[in-house]
Write a protein that holds these residues in place. Sequence first.
Motif, PDB file in Angstrom:
ATOM      1  N   LEU A 181      15.047  -3.529   3.893  1.00  0.00           N
ATOM      2  CA  LEU A 181      14.581  -2.145   3.814  1.00  0.00           C
ATOM      3  C   LEU A 181      15.610  -1.196   4.408  1.00  0.00           C
ATOM      4  CD1 LEU A 181      10.803  -2.447   4.759  1.00  0.00           C
ATOM      5  CD2 LEU A 181      11.787  -1.914   2.531  1.00  0.00           C
ATOM      6  N   ASN A 182      16.202  -1.650   5.505  1.00  0.00           N
ATOM      7  CA  ASN A 182      17.213  -0.826   6.146  1.00  0.00           C
ATOM      8  C   ASN A 182      18.401  -0.602   5.230  1.00  0.00           C
ATOM      9  OD1 ASN A 182      18.630   0.520   8.222  1.00  0.00           O
ATOM     10  ND2 ASN A 182      19.733  -1.367   8.682  1.00  0.00           N
ATOM     11  N   ARG A 183      18.824  -1.680   4.553  1.00  0.00           N
ATOM     12  CA  ARG A 183      19.988  -1.573   3.683  1.00  0.00           C
ATOM     13  C   ARG A 183      19.685  -0.745   2.437  1.00  0.00           C
ATOM     14  NH1 ARG A 183      20.539  -7.302   4.885  1.00  0.00           N
ATOM     15  NH2 ARG A 183      22.048  -7.540   6.560  1.00  0.00           N
ATOM     16  N   ALA A 184      18.429  -0.664   2.056  1.00  0.00           N
ATOM     17  CA  ALA A 184      18.078   0.191   0.928  1.00  0.00           C
ATOM     18  C   ALA A 184      18.466   1.637   1.220  1.00  0.00           C
ATOM     19  CB  ALA A 184      16.575   0.100   0.650  1.00  0.00           C
ATOM     20  N   LYS A 185      18.511   1.950   2.509  1.00  0.00           N
ATOM     21  CA  LYS A 185      18.885   3.298   2.914  1.00  0.00           C
ATOM     22  C   LYS A 185      20.382   3.403   3.226  1.00  0.00           C
ATOM     23  CE  LYS A 185      17.161   6.984   5.926  1.00  0.00           C
ATOM     24  NZ  LYS A 185      16.246   7.308   7.035  1.00  0.00           N
TER      25      LYS A 185
ATOM     26  N   ARG B  59       5.790   2.340   8.535  1.00  0.00           N
ATOM     27  CA  ARG B  59       4.746   1.325   8.319  1.00  0.00           C
ATOM     28  C   ARG B  59       5.212  -0.028   8.854  1.00  0.00           C
ATOM     29  NH1 ARG B  59       0.518   1.452   4.792  1.00  0.00           N
ATOM     30  NH2 ARG B  59       0.042   3.451   3.781  1.00  0.00           N
ATOM     31  N   LEU B  60       6.464  -0.351   8.562  1.00  0.00           N
ATOM     32  CA  LEU B  60       7.008  -1.627   9.001  1.00  0.00           C
ATOM     33  C   LEU B  60       6.982  -1.737  10.518  1.00  0.00           C
ATOM     34  CD1 LEU B  60       8.504  -4.273   8.399  1.00  0.00           C
ATOM     35  CD2 LEU B  60      10.629  -2.970   8.381  1.00  0.00           C
ATOM     36  N   ASN B  61       7.427  -0.683  11.190  1.00  0.00           N
ATOM     37  CA  ASN B  61       7.427  -0.699  12.661  1.00  0.00           C
ATOM     38  C   ASN B  61       6.009  -0.841  13.218  1.00  0.00           C
ATOM     39  OD1 ASN B  61      10.195  -0.469  12.886  1.00  0.00           O
ATOM     40  ND2 ASN B  61      10.160   1.773  12.902  1.00  0.00           N
ATOM     41  N   THR B  62       5.050  -0.154  12.587  1.00  0.00           N
ATOM     42  CA  THR B  62       3.654  -0.252  13.032  1.00  0.00           C
ATOM     43  C   THR B  62       3.128  -1.671  12.868  1.00  0.00           C
ATOM     44  OG1 THR B  62       3.237   2.064  12.464  1.00  0.00           O
ATOM     45  CG2 THR B  62       1.315   0.632  12.694  1.00  0.00           C
ATOM     46  N   SER B  63       3.432  -2.293  11.720  1.00  0.00           N
ATOM     47  CA  SER B  63       2.975  -3.666  11.479  1.00  0.00           C
ATOM     48  C   SER B  63       3.552  -4.625  12.503  1.00  0.00           C
ATOM     49  CB  SER B  63       3.372  -4.104  10.066  1.00  0.00           C
ATOM     50  OG  SER B  63       2.766  -3.286   9.097  1.00  0.00           O
ATOM     51  N   VAL B  64       4.840  -4.473  12.781  1.00  0.00           N
ATOM     52  CA  VAL B  64       5.491  -5.356  13.755  1.00  0.00           C
ATOM     53  C   VAL B  64       4.869  -5.185  15.136  1.00  0.00           C
ATOM     54  CG1 VAL B  64       7.658  -5.836  14.941  1.00  0.00           C
ATOM     55  CG2 VAL B  64       7.649  -5.479  12.466  1.00  0.00           C
TER      56      VAL B  64
ATOM     57  N   SER C 261      11.338   6.116   1.886  1.00  0.00           N
ATOM     58  CA  SER C 261      11.848   5.031   2.720  1.00  0.00           C
ATOM     59  C   SER C 261      11.523   5.237   4.196  1.00  0.00           C
ATOM     60  CB  SER C 261      13.362   4.907   2.539  1.00  0.00           C
ATOM     61  OG  SER C 261      14.009   6.113   2.905  1.00  0.00           O
ATOM     62  N   THR C 262      11.558   6.476   4.663  1.00  0.00           N
ATOM     63  CA  THR C 262      11.250   6.734   6.074  1.00  0.00           C
ATOM     64  C   THR C 262       9.806   6.352   6.393  1.00  0.00           C
ATOM     65  OG1 THR C 262      12.864   8.534   6.161  1.00  0.00           O
ATOM     66  CG2 THR C 262      11.162   8.495   7.873  1.00  0.00           C
ATOM     67  N   GLN C 263       8.872   6.705   5.487  1.00  0.00           N
ATOM     68  CA  GLN C 263       7.459   6.367   5.699  1.00  0.00           C
ATOM     69  C   GLN C 263       7.235   4.856   5.632  1.00  0.00           C
ATOM     70  OE1 GLN C 263       6.190   8.974   2.490  1.00  0.00           O
ATOM     71  NE2 GLN C 263       5.017  10.237   3.938  1.00  0.00           N
TER      72      GLN C 263
ATOM     73  N   GLU D 192       0.835  -1.203   0.000  1.00  0.00           N
ATOM     74  CA  GLU D 192       0.000   0.000   0.000  1.00  0.00           C
ATOM     75  C   GLU D 192       0.866   1.248   0.000  1.00  0.00           C
ATOM     76  OE1 GLU D 192      -3.791   1.657   2.551  1.00  0.00           O
ATOM     77  OE2 GLU D 192      -2.071   0.857   3.638  1.00  0.00           O
ATOM     78  N   GLY D 193       1.946   1.229   0.790  1.00  0.00           N
ATOM     79  CA  GLY D 193       2.841   2.380   0.822  1.00  0.00           C
ATOM     80  C   GLY D 193       3.512   2.628  -0.511  1.00  0.00           C
ATOM     81  N   LEU D 194       3.903   1.555  -1.189  1.00  0.00           N
ATOM     82  CA  LEU D 194       4.533   1.701  -2.491  1.00  0.00           C
ATOM     83  C   LEU D 194       3.572   2.289  -3.510  1.00  0.00           C
ATOM     84  CD1 LEU D 194       6.518  -1.666  -2.645  1.00  0.00           C
ATOM     85  CD2 LEU D 194       7.482   0.632  -2.389  1.00  0.00           C
TER      86      LEU D 194
END
Length: 654
Positions: free
Chosen positions: A179-183, A128-133, A122-124, A114-116
């Motif tokens: 995702l982290n490494r993408a940054k 989203r990832l943190n919220t899902s976890v 990347s920050t957003q 959905e975010g994509l």
Amino acid sequence: MVNSTLGNHANLSALLGQSVNNTSQTSLAAPKSNGDLQAINALHTNVPKITDELLSQLNNETTDEALASNQKVEDVLQQQLTSLFTISSTPSLNNYKPSNEELALRTVISSQHEGLLKNENSTQLIERLNTSVKNIQGAYANTSDILSSLGQLGHEQKTFLASSQQRVERTLNPYMESLNRAKYEDGDHNLFELSVKTKEGDVINITFNSSQGYDEETGEAVDGFSLSYEVNGDLSEAEHKALTQVLSGVGEMADEFFKVSENSFNSLIVPNQTDMSLDFLAGFNSEQLTGFDVSFSTTQNKDPDSKENTLDLSYSIDEASNQQALVFKAAGGQNDIDFTLDMSTIGAKDTQQMQQYLASLDQSLEDSRVNSTKDNKESAFGRKGDEAMLQGFALFKGAFASMSSAAERYSNLESLADLHFNDGRAMVADLVDNMVANDSRYQRLGNKAPNTLGSGISKLADFDATFSYALDNGDYQPKSSIELSQATEQSQLGDLSGVTQSKNVSSHFDYQYSRPDYYNKEESYNVGTAVKNKELVGLDQSHEVDVDTKMYAFNPQTNQYELQMAMQEQTVSKSDIRLIDDIWLEENENSYSMHKKERDESDDKQDDFIETNRHSHTKLVTLIGDLDKLAENKAVRREYLTNLSQVNFFMDKK
């Protein structure tokens, strides 16, 4: 960025504290890869939007039907996980019932999808990832609460919940890392090295290494972590205890140096030395250890050989020479902080003098900073540069106080009880303090330039300290440096003894040859004494302040820096006291001189300079006592002059 492997430990100081209990060589490694990411990508990702509704819908379902159905923990957990998104709109998969782990992963993947679609950055996406976890963790916790309230949370169900959640976390971990490494795809590297040497010659080496980078051969980003602990020799219980104290202090420094924000995906926070402390040096066990060397470094998006932030600290104590030494170097980006402290291990407590020295250091740094001000706005270092300088300066002052405390403690060891240096100096210091503070006959030093070093004799251990802060911005390189020292000597001649002490502080500012401006201030206070039969018969004091500064301005027409102002200023105050046969003889002398040269600002005289000169000098001799006995009795006068001559000779000889 400190990677997630380090996050498994509460902090580095605790980790090192655990290591010291093992005297054998150890090495831990936990490399991780992206392999599990394929399992995630194979899952169905075209799922509806996740809702963020509260996960408490089953808290009220405590009916008899629920109790009678013997509902298994899998069903409750699936209801909790299903509530995270609208499962009814999911395309049919031939009545396929996803496992609880798959449901958990769908919440993450669908949210990212959905975010994509919304073109989020990347920050957003990470938010989203943190919220899902957090939602997934909440589903497991809520399931546990529901079953517990129903009396259905047995041992097997607890085990199922724990193992199920662990499987989800293991599968999510490479997804989160990707995702982290993408940054941070170019990698980072953190290095911690510590070497401690015992008095018996044993050496303890500890190395911590944490890194993240891209492996060109495999095409994957990989993590690395290692911790080694080596001992060359056998450690006694006392050495273990002393080592633990050092590791605790060094570990806390490392925690601050490698500190990151609570969101582990944020950029590396530049080490903040305000939160560091060298207080543990005050308790350094010199009976068991002789010193240590420690090095921290971090790199981000650079080759490991190119250290972006470094901190090197070395501390040693030499029992033979009664000296302790500290060397500190820190570099981060454009900022460089260096300081050294060479200090005797023989000294006593002197709270007032310590406060005076710390205040003098503050004043010296402020003088340097103010006189580097450009355009009457901010200092040459700028706001951020000033903050970084003050951070390092606070650490320097803390080290100075800690090493002074260590000297005081070391001086009180029974093995040094035969040394009377401190006792003799302390007695003379008290005699001087009583004279300059309580004797109404004392005329005092001139106050044209306040004495920031403090009058009288310091009981603190002698030292030589330097601090410097430099900002390297290519052709703009301001640098500020501070020096503070104290040197004490004792002497004796016949029945006369005395203590001579020199205190000096200087502050300097320049641009390291990138432009010719500079500011230099030197202050000194010297005191000499003569004591006979535990009475102060002679006291000489001198206080001097010298200021030399030049300011330039760049002229674009000539492409050169041109002198705008030059000033030399000197203030000298002296006091010589002789107290013999209750006759007070004091000679005071004060002088001041200043030469200033300023460019004329008027339009027709811009190449001319206005010069200002000032000079003053005063001298006062005071004689107080029963002078009649000197005039009427030749024998008394002869004895007085003989004693006076002996004291003068003793003072001049020193």
